[in-house]
Design a protein around this motif. Structure first.
Motif, PDB file in Angstrom:
ATOM      1  N   VAL A   1       1.193  -1.282  -0.169  1.00  0.00           N
ATOM      2  CA  VAL A   1       0.131   0.117   0.557  1.00  0.00           C
ATOM      3  C   VAL A   1       0.970   1.381   0.063  1.00  0.00           C
ATOM      4  O   VAL A   1       0.864   1.779   0.920  1.00  0.00           O
ATOM      5  CB  VAL A   1      -0.939  -0.583   0.997  1.00  0.00           C
ATOM      6  CG1 VAL A   1      -1.816   1.291   1.280  1.00  0.00           C
ATOM      7  CG2 VAL A   1      -1.745  -0.775   1.114  1.00  0.00           C
TER       8      VAL A   1
ATOM      9  N   HIS B 108      -1.697   3.217   8.649  1.00  0.00           N
ATOM     10  CA  HIS B 108      -3.437   3.503   8.095  1.00  0.00           C
ATOM     11  C   HIS B 108      -4.024   4.275   9.127  1.00  0.00           C
ATOM     12  O   HIS B 108      -4.936   5.792   8.905  1.00  0.00           O
ATOM     13  CB  HIS B 108      -4.172   2.012   8.656  1.00  0.00           C
ATOM     14  CG  HIS B 108      -5.901   2.533   8.446  1.00  0.00           C
ATOM     15  ND1 HIS B 108      -6.606   2.351   7.643  1.00  0.00           N
ATOM     16  CD2 HIS B 108      -6.451   2.919   9.403  1.00  0.00           C
ATOM     17  CE1 HIS B 108      -7.527   2.813   7.312  1.00  0.00           C
ATOM     18  NE2 HIS B 108      -7.848   3.162   8.478  1.00  0.00           N
TER      19      HIS B 108
ATOM     20  N   LEU C 250      -7.074   4.445  -1.257  1.00  0.00           N
ATOM     21  CA  LEU C 250      -5.746   3.572  -0.609  1.00  0.00           C
ATOM     22  C   LEU C 250      -5.626   3.224  -2.383  1.00  0.00           C
ATOM     23  O   LEU C 250      -6.117   2.993  -3.537  1.00  0.00           O
ATOM     24  CB  LEU C 250      -6.127   2.629  -0.100  1.00  0.00           C
ATOM     25  CG  LEU C 250      -5.358   1.505  -0.115  1.00  0.00           C
ATOM     26  CD1 LEU C 250      -6.028   0.403   1.364  1.00  0.00           C
ATOM     27  CD2 LEU C 250      -5.439   0.584  -0.969  1.00  0.00           C
TER      28      LEU C 250
ATOM     29  N   VAL D 259      -1.934   1.070  -4.097  1.00  0.00           N
ATOM     30  CA  VAL D 259      -1.253  -0.418  -3.634  1.00  0.00           C
ATOM     31  C   VAL D 259      -0.476  -0.665  -5.338  1.00  0.00           C
ATOM     32  O   VAL D 259      -1.152   0.183  -6.474  1.00  0.00           O
ATOM     33  CB  VAL D 259      -2.243  -1.677  -3.893  1.00  0.00           C
ATOM     34  CG1 VAL D 259      -1.237  -2.896  -4.298  1.00  0.00           C
ATOM     35  CG2 VAL D 259      -2.797  -1.779  -3.140  1.00  0.00           C
TER      36      VAL D 259
END
Length: 303
Positions: A149, A203, A270, A272
């Protein structure tokens, strides 16, 4: 009578955008054609999929349930098409791929299966570590690239990133949570609830950023590294959380339901990505697997 894949695509677009007009624009059709197609889908199913309100649409209980089935059908079709069009490739040798635990759980099983079919002569060795450890491994050249991530982590200038997919963050709640009665949910509404804060892969820093942007502070009931604990507590109505579609599952381990709702404020996606060393040109043995993974998780065109 049966529904078409195109109707499923329209319904998913409406569910994800929250507006008929936005969904029609996304699917390159007129708003009236979109409305007619969805009405026909409801007739086939014998149930209402959504209701209208001043700012768009809201899925019914049946619509929320059917959305998951629609996504599964479209994913299965895309997988079948990928399998039919991607013939085995003659890459040989060994490739070393670093992954985080999130990637291992939610991305790699399907990716590995597809890559084994695409590159049968290529041996893939996986190494799991956190983001910092994988960056060190990339720079030390002990792995060829890492999957992580990237939106939650600040990489050094010595690395390069190939974005693979973007995943929207939404509110995860129980179907019976009081917020379900609201047509639109804001961060102010969420800040008043018991909040479950996931502590993994950067996070917390991202959460601090979007809460701080609106000068709000959530009422944290639990901070944990276990996404399954968060999932179970949400499903039992013990709290809520803002998490990405990437890690979403509609059920907790105990079999209780979890649903997602859009948030009125803009929350960062988010992302990746594949991370590799900047001063080392990618050879085909590395570039082609990265391109394959990107095409698999984020196809260039929809059905």
């Amino acid at each position: 009578m049966s529904f078409s894949l195109r109707q499923l695509e329209f319904f998913i677009a409406v569910a994800e955008t929250g507006k008929i007009s936005s969904a029609a624009q996304r699917c390159n059709i007129s708003q009236s054609s979109m409305t007619i197609s969805l009405q026909n889908l409801e007739k086939i199913l014998g149930a209402k999929l959504y209701t209208r309100h001043a700012k768009g649409i809201r899925l019914t209980g049946f619509g929320i349930s059917f959305l998951e089935h629609a996504r599964q059908i479209m994913d299965s079709v895309q997988t079948a098409l990928n399998s039919a069009t991607q013939q085995p490739h003659a890459l040989v040798g060994e490739i070393r791929i670093g992954i985080t635990d999130t990637i291992a759980a939610y991305l790699m099983p399907n990716v590995l299966q597809a890559m084994d079919q695409r590159f049968p002569a290529l041996s893939m060795i996986l190494f799991e570590d956190d983001q910092e450890g994988l960056e060190r491994a990339v720079l030390a050249r002990t792995i060829d690239f890492a999957l992580m991530v990237t939106s939650n982590y600040q990489l050094t200038s010595s690395t390069r990133v190939t974005p693979l997919l973007r995943s929207k963050r939404k509110l995860w709640i129980s179907p019976h949570h009081p917020l379900q009665k609201k047509e639109e949910i804001s961060l102010v509404d969420i800040a008043e609830q018991n909040y479950l804060l996931l502590d993994m892969e950067g996070h917390i820093a991202t959460a601090d950023m979007f809460w701080g942007k609106y000068q709000l502070t959530p009422s944290i009931k639990l901070q944990t590294k276990s996404i399954e604990a968060v999932r179970s507590m949400i499903a039992l109505g013990l709290g809520v959380s803002i998490l990405s579609d990437f890690s979403y599952r509609p059920w907790s381990l105990e079999g209780n339901r979890i649903i997602r709702r859009d948030i009125s404020e803009q929350i960062p996606d988010l992302v990746v990505g594949a991370v590799w060393i900047a001063d080392k040109p990618l050879v085909s043995q590395v570039q082609e697997p990265i391109d394959f993974i990107k095409n698999m998780v984020d196809p260039p065109s929809s059905l």
